[in-house]
Design a protein around this motif. Structure first.
Motif, PDB file in Angstrom:
ATOM      1  N   VAL A 284       0.866  -1.189   0.000  1.00 15.33           N
ATOM      2  CA  VAL A 284       0.000   0.000   0.000  1.00 15.33           C
ATOM      3  C   VAL A 284       0.897   1.232   0.000  1.00 15.33           C
ATOM      4  N   ASP A 285       0.611   2.163  -0.915  1.00 12.66           N
ATOM      5  CA  ASP A 285       1.315   3.456  -0.958  1.00 12.66           C
ATOM      6  C   ASP A 285       0.246   4.502  -0.643  1.00 12.66           C
ATOM      7  N   LEU A 286       0.401   5.179   0.508  1.00 11.41           N
ATOM      8  CA  LEU A 286      -0.636   6.097   1.003  1.00 11.41           C
ATOM      9  C   LEU A 286      -0.034   7.489   1.128  1.00 11.41           C
ATOM     10  N   ARG A 287      -0.726   8.522   0.564  1.00  8.90           N
ATOM     11  CA  ARG A 287      -0.126   9.860   0.588  1.00  8.90           C
ATOM     12  C   ARG A 287      -1.149  10.948   0.935  1.00  8.90           C
ATOM     13  N   SER A 288      -0.625  11.993   1.552  1.00 16.39           N
ATOM     14  CA  SER A 288      -1.435  13.197   1.794  1.00 16.39           C
ATOM     15  C   SER A 288      -0.472  14.354   2.081  1.00 16.39           C
ATOM     16  N   PRO A 352       1.269  22.088  -4.876  1.00 16.40           N
ATOM     17  CA  PRO A 352       1.892  21.008  -4.098  1.00 16.40           C
ATOM     18  C   PRO A 352       2.309  19.865  -5.024  1.00 16.40           C
ATOM     19  N   SER A 353       3.178  19.014  -4.500  1.00 13.23           N
ATOM     20  CA  SER A 353       3.586  17.833  -5.260  1.00 13.23           C
ATOM     21  C   SER A 353       2.970  16.592  -4.623  1.00 13.23           C
ATOM     22  N   GLY A 354       2.181  15.848  -5.397  1.00 11.02           N
ATOM     23  CA  GLY A 354       1.650  14.564  -4.925  1.00 11.02           C
ATOM     24  C   GLY A 354       2.729  13.497  -5.005  1.00 11.02           C
ATOM     25  N   ALA A 355       3.656  13.693  -5.943  1.00  7.03           N
ATOM     26  CA  ALA A 355       4.748  12.717  -6.098  1.00  7.03           C
ATOM     27  C   ALA A 355       5.834  12.999  -5.077  1.00  7.03           C
ATOM     28  N   GLY A 356       6.549  11.957  -4.694  1.00  6.93           N
ATOM     29  CA  GLY A 356       7.686  12.115  -3.785  1.00  6.93           C
ATOM     30  C   GLY A 356       8.932  12.453  -4.578  1.00  6.93           C
ATOM     31  N   HIS A 357       9.883  13.102  -3.938  1.00  7.95           N
ATOM     32  CA  HIS A 357      11.120  13.496  -4.625  1.00  7.95           C
ATOM     33  C   HIS A 357      12.290  13.466  -3.654  1.00  7.95           C
ATOM     34  N   ASP A 358      13.502  13.394  -4.227  1.00  6.67           N
ATOM     35  CA  ASP A 358      14.703  13.443  -3.391  1.00  6.67           C
ATOM     36  C   ASP A 358      14.719  14.693  -2.509  1.00  6.67           C
ATOM     37  N   ALA A 359      14.097  15.756  -3.007  1.00  5.02           N
ATOM     38  CA  ALA A 359      14.105  17.030  -2.252  1.00  5.02           C
ATOM     39  C   ALA A 359      13.529  16.837  -0.842  1.00  5.02           C
TER      40      ALA A 359
END
Ligand code: HGY
Ligand code: MN
Ligand code: MN
Length: 415
Positions: A284-288, A352-359
């Motif tokens: 499961v990949d869960l984001r907010s 906003p960014s929904g994707a994750g990043h190295d930042a």
């Protein structure tokens, strides 16, 4: 165009640095990683940078500044990809700053601050199921146990590093002193439809969504597909399927911006057509953008799945294997990006960014910011249909160059 056409050509070549027979897949420490890394090192050196691999296989290029003891601006993104990927995710954030430095070098210009461009070897986490390995190592959250994680072929990260020419035991040498870094800035395709729908080439990222990643293991009872009556079954795959739909329904019904994805599901041993599945795993990949909302959503989805497990008399175990809080982008740097965009006559759009990043890994370590560039085809990404234009690559690179040239660290007395 000074930058755009060349950058897309470079991305086209990097798309050939891939493993497997079709599509674009480039995983950490693979031959494809080496091929892409060597190419990026060549571009960095051509741009007047000192460049090489660090102990963990990240590609690092340095363009010294006029003030040797001033902190450096670090920029870059990841060079690895998901499976069957697009050709700009990550790579644009490495090619764009290299193009900036090549332009400075051509003009014989040195900035006050040195610039470091990094191609992180792993951000997607495809090979070892831990993500952002490079940026974690730079910012001090590398977990030495990751070196013992195995890929699908049973090769440990340690062995893969040795095969690659890295040095697992020198992983601490990758860590940076935050006092030596003025800021981290990452350029990245938006991987969404906002800039496209508003007809804008670039945007300023306000925050990056937080993410939880969990692995669920469902254990029922394997049995003969022909002889076990339906009422007596403890079918692990049917139970998992009901859980997947429950997770989707919860995320859809949540009024807040929560997204949940079951990206991987597998039957132990691969399953067989005439066997009732006894053991199933899914992720499961869960984001907010809001961590409290994400925690509440995580509790709701695990409770719902636990109830399904009880009703179906299967055993459900959870393992949370990745957790990263939402990362706000530095307001001062956002302002500097906004003025660089304004100087290009482009409306400033913050998003906003929904994707994750190295930042994300730099949040709390050094002031961090992100510049988004529009992608086409509805904003699709993590898909071969991912697309961007040379014109937008041009604008984004010119904006980044202006940001670098005008960069002033926030004075300690500034509000
Ligand atoms: O999963 C992500 O958001 C990123 O693409 N790794
Ligand atoms: Mn990605
Ligand atoms: Mn990415």
């Amino acid at each position: 165009m000074r930058f755009g056409t060349e950058i897309l050509k470079q991305a086209d070549f990097l798309a050939t640095c891939s493993q497997g027979s079709s599509g674009i897949t480039r995983t950490y420490l693979s031959d494809a990683h080496r091929q892409a890394g060597d190419y990026l090192l060549g571009l960095m050196r051509e741009a007047g940078m000192q460049a090489g691999y660090d102990a963990l296989g990240n590609v690092v290029g340095r363009y010294p500044g006029l003030e040797a003891d001033s902190p450096v601006i670090v920029t870059g993104s990841h060079q690895d990809s998901v499976v069957d990927a697009g050709r700009y995710d990550g790579l644009f954030g490495i090619l764009s700053p290299i193009a900036c430095i090549k332009d400075l070098h051509r003009r014989g210009v040195r900035l006050r601050h040195g610039i470091e461009v990094i191609g992180f070897g792993d951000e997607e986490g495809v090979r070892f199921e831990v993500t952002m390995i490079g940026s974690a190592a730079l910012t001090g959250s590398f977990d030495v146990n990751w070196l013992d994680r195995c890929d699908d072929a049973g090769i440990t990260m340690r062995r893969a590093l040795e095969n690659f020419g890295g040095n697992a035991d020198a992983w601490q040498s990758v860590r940076r002193d935050p006092g030596r870094i003025a800021c981290f800035i990452e350029s990245h395709i938006e991987q969404g439809p906002v800039l496209l729908s508003e007809n804008l080439p670039v945007g300023v990222v306000t925050a990056i969504a937080g993410v939880s990643r969990l692995r669920a293991s469902v254990v029922g009872l394997a049995g003969h597909a022909g002889t076990v009556p339906m009422a007596n079954r403890r079918d692990a795959l049917a139970a998992a399927a009901e859980m997947v739909l429950a997770i989707e329904r919860l995320a859809q019904s949540d009024p807040s911006p929560v997204v949940a994805t079951v990206g991987k599901i597998s039957v132990a041993g691969g399953g067989a057509i005439n066997v009732i599945p006894g053991r199933v795993e899914f992720t499961v990949d869960l984001r907010s953008p809001d961590d409290a909302i994400r925690r509440t959503a995580e509790a709701a989805l695990t409770n719902a799945c636990n109830a399904i497990a009880a009703q179906r008399k299967v055993v459900l175990e959870w393992q949370r294997f990745f957790d990263l809080n939402a990362a706000p982008c530095d307001p001062y740097l956002q302002e500097q990006l906004a003025s660089a965009i304004g100087e290009h006559g482009v409306k400033v759009r913050r998003l906003p960014s929904g994707a994750g990043h190295d930042a994300m890994k730099f949040a709390g370590f050094t002031p961090m910011a992100m510049l988004f560039v529009r992608c086409g085809n509805g904003g699709i990404s993590h898909n071969p249909l991912e697309i961007m234009t040379a014109e937008d690559a041009e604008v984004a690179t010119s904006v980044l160059l202006r940001f670098l040239e005008d960069f002033e660290p926030k004075s300690p007395h500034a509000a």
